[in-house]
Design a protein around this motif. Sequence first.
Motif, mmCIF file in Angstrom:
data_model
loop_
_atom_site.group_PDB
_atom_site.id
_atom_site.type_symbol
_atom_site.label_atom_id
_atom_site.label_comp_id
_atom_site.label_asym_id
_atom_site.label_seq_id
_atom_site.Cartn_x
_atom_site.Cartn_y
_atom_site.Cartn_z
ATOM 1 N N ALA A 13 0.819 -1.208 0.000
ATOM 2 C CA ALA A 13 0.000 0.000 0.000
ATOM 3 C C ALA A 13 0.849 1.252 0.000
ATOM 4 N N LEU A 14 2.059 1.199 0.538
ATOM 5 C CA LEU A 14 2.923 2.369 0.568
ATOM 6 C C LEU A 14 3.261 2.844 -0.832
ATOM 7 N N LEU A 15 3.232 1.954 -1.812
ATOM 8 C CA LEU A 15 3.549 2.340 -3.174
ATOM 9 C C LEU A 15 2.336 2.818 -3.948
ATOM 10 N N THR A 16 1.178 2.822 -3.321
ATOM 11 C CA THR A 16 -0.022 3.250 -4.023
ATOM 12 C C THR A 16 -0.585 4.530 -3.436
ATOM 13 N N LEU A 17 0.237 5.264 -2.690
ATOM 14 C CA LEU A 17 -0.206 6.519 -2.107
ATOM 15 C C LEU A 17 -0.522 7.522 -3.212
ATOM 16 N N GLY A 18 -1.509 8.365 -2.984
ATOM 17 C CA GLY A 18 -1.811 9.407 -3.947
ATOM 18 C C GLY A 18 -0.728 10.454 -3.990
ATOM 19 N N ALA A 19 -0.625 11.175 -5.087
ATOM 20 C CA ALA A 19 0.433 12.165 -5.267
ATOM 21 C C ALA A 19 -0.073 13.588 -5.066
ATOM 22 N N ASN A 20 -1.206 13.763 -4.386
ATOM 23 C CA ASN A 20 -1.737 15.101 -4.169
ATOM 24 C C ASN A 20 -0.838 15.895 -3.245
ATOM 25 N N GLY A 21 -0.737 17.167 -3.502
ATOM 26 C CA GLY A 21 -0.051 18.066 -2.587
ATOM 27 C C GLY A 21 1.455 18.083 -2.739
ATOM 28 N N ILE A 22 2.017 17.552 -3.837
ATOM 29 C CA ILE A 22 3.461 17.606 -4.016
ATOM 30 C C ILE A 22 3.879 19.050 -4.246
ATOM 31 N N ALA A 23 4.892 19.473 -3.512
ATOM 32 C CA ALA A 23 5.359 20.842 -3.626
ATOM 33 C C ALA A 23 6.264 21.001 -4.846
ATOM 34 N N THR A 24 6.619 22.252 -5.141
ATOM 35 C CA THR A 24 7.518 22.515 -6.260
ATOM 36 C C THR A 24 8.873 21.876 -6.007
ATOM 37 N N ALA A 25 9.400 21.216 -7.017
ATOM 38 C CA ALA A 25 10.683 20.520 -6.864
ATOM 39 C C ALA A 25 11.826 21.514 -6.806
ATOM 40 N N ALA A 26 12.914 21.077 -6.148
ATOM 41 C CA ALA A 26 14.123 21.867 -6.152
ATOM 42 C C ALA A 26 14.713 21.904 -7.553
ATOM 43 N N ASN A 27 15.578 22.869 -7.810
ATOM 44 C CA ASN A 27 16.201 23.001 -9.117
ATOM 45 C C ASN A 27 17.448 22.138 -9.199
ATOM 46 N N GLU A 28 17.571 21.368 -10.291
ATOM 47 C CA GLU A 28 18.778 20.572 -10.483
ATOM 48 C C GLU A 28 19.840 21.463 -11.120
ATOM 49 N N VAL A 29 21.074 21.336 -10.633
ATOM 50 C CA VAL A 29 22.172 22.145 -11.144
ATOM 51 C C VAL A 29 23.199 21.244 -11.802
ATOM 52 N N GLY A 30 23.899 21.795 -12.758
ATOM 53 C CA GLY A 30 24.955 21.062 -13.434
ATOM 54 C C GLY A 30 26.289 21.278 -12.743
ATOM 55 N N PHE A 79 7.997 7.981 2.700
ATOM 56 C CA PHE A 79 6.823 7.474 2.010
ATOM 57 C C PHE A 79 5.749 8.518 1.753
ATOM 58 N N ASP A 80 5.970 9.762 2.141
ATOM 59 C CA ASP A 80 5.041 10.807 1.741
ATOM 60 C C ASP A 80 5.084 10.943 0.224
ATOM 61 N N ALA A 81 4.048 11.528 -0.351
ATOM 62 C CA ALA A 81 3.992 11.653 -1.808
ATOM 63 C C ALA A 81 5.165 12.456 -2.356
ATOM 64 N N ALA A 82 5.647 13.426 -1.580
ATOM 65 C CA ALA A 82 6.802 14.226 -1.985
ATOM 66 C C ALA A 82 8.008 13.862 -1.126
ATOM 67 N N THR A 83 9.174 13.851 -1.751
ATOM 68 C CA THR A 83 10.428 13.647 -1.020
ATOM 69 C C THR A 83 10.910 14.992 -0.506
ATOM 70 N N VAL A 84 10.919 15.139 0.812
ATOM 71 C CA VAL A 84 11.270 16.409 1.434
ATOM 72 C C VAL A 84 12.558 16.271 2.229
ATOM 73 N N ILE A 85 13.432 17.263 2.073
ATOM 74 C CA ILE A 85 14.587 17.438 2.948
ATOM 75 C C ILE A 85 14.289 18.692 3.762
ATOM 76 N N GLY A 132 7.495 10.199 -3.909
ATOM 77 C CA GLY A 132 8.240 9.897 -2.695
ATOM 78 C C GLY A 132 8.600 8.441 -2.487
ATOM 79 N N PRO A 133 7.628 7.508 -2.507
ATOM 80 C CA PRO A 133 7.968 6.102 -2.272
ATOM 81 C C PRO A 133 8.902 5.510 -3.316
ATOM 82 N N LEU A 134 8.905 6.058 -4.532
ATOM 83 C CA LEU A 134 9.803 5.544 -5.560
ATOM 84 C C LEU A 134 11.211 6.128 -5.428
ATOM 85 N N ASN A 135 11.336 7.186 -4.647
ATOM 86 C CA ASN A 135 12.654 7.657 -4.234
ATOM 87 C C ASN A 135 13.086 6.938 -2.955
#
Length: 309
Positions: A18-35, A206-212, A233-236
């Motif tokens: 069930a942890l992998l079937t969580l809804g993705a509602n409420g994901i915040a804006t992602a951080a910017n990836e840098v080179g 396991f939250d929908a968004a991966t937060v630091i 989140g769970p796939l990260n």
Amino acid sequence: MHFAKALVSGVVTAQSIALLTLGANGIATAANEVGGCAVRSASTVASGFGVLENLAFDGTGGLLLSETSFGGAGGGLVRLTPDGSRVTVAPVETPGGLVVSGGTAYVNTGNTFASGVSDTPDGAIVAVDLATGAVHTAVTGLRMPNGLAQLPDGGFVVSRDVGGATTLTRVAADGSGAHTLAPELTSTNGLAYDPGRRKLFVSTTFDAATVIAAVDLEHPDAAPARITLPGFGPLNSADDLTVGPDGAVYVALNTAGTVVRVDPEAGTYCTIARDLPFVTSVRFGAGPGWDPKSLYATGFLGAVTRLAP
């Protein structure tokens, strides 16, 4: 303890699926990836362990490991030296996060999926004398203690990523005064205290968004600052993290099999290592024989990997 660990242990339950079937509602804006962030070279330091949850350096030439059997029972605190020698310092049942203070290693015990979903307070923090292997219990009554950080006052913070209240618990050094810290953060896992900033960095699994998140310990009631990494989140499955000598936060993404460097001031990130199946924890080398410029990583498949610059 996460879904990936349940897979490795051969214990897949309805709750873990069930942890992998969580809804993705409420994901915040992602951080910017840098080179310009160099990918590190990976090489195996040692293999053939059981499930490795965490690591810490003892400063005297030893790399300490939290090890549990692939069956999910038993466990111990293991010491690995640069020449490949290994010895069990002390038996510790299903160990989780660990920190070293002087000649003592503090280790979470009772870090099990079953305790998390059943909300059983059978977890503890034990203190292991690294010279003698003697073990005594410092804190009891915890529920699935996963990550561990020690604060300047000698007290502790533990995390929990599965079950009911997956928030942080702060407790005094004598085990008293347990209370929730930063209740806004849920599915908490990796912990690292940064003495320079006086902040506690936290990852969520396991939250929908991966937060630091950064908890300001000078103002513990203030809302933590957050950086959100891209992806479900769970796939990260963000696991443990560490603060490097450059001030950046280095995070192991367990299911993604990557290590990410996060700049907490700029809110940017970059991936510095890939193809690390079920990576759990990272630390910079410390003590004789361990390169301070390299990250050392553990994983559920029982290997220690060096990530060289």
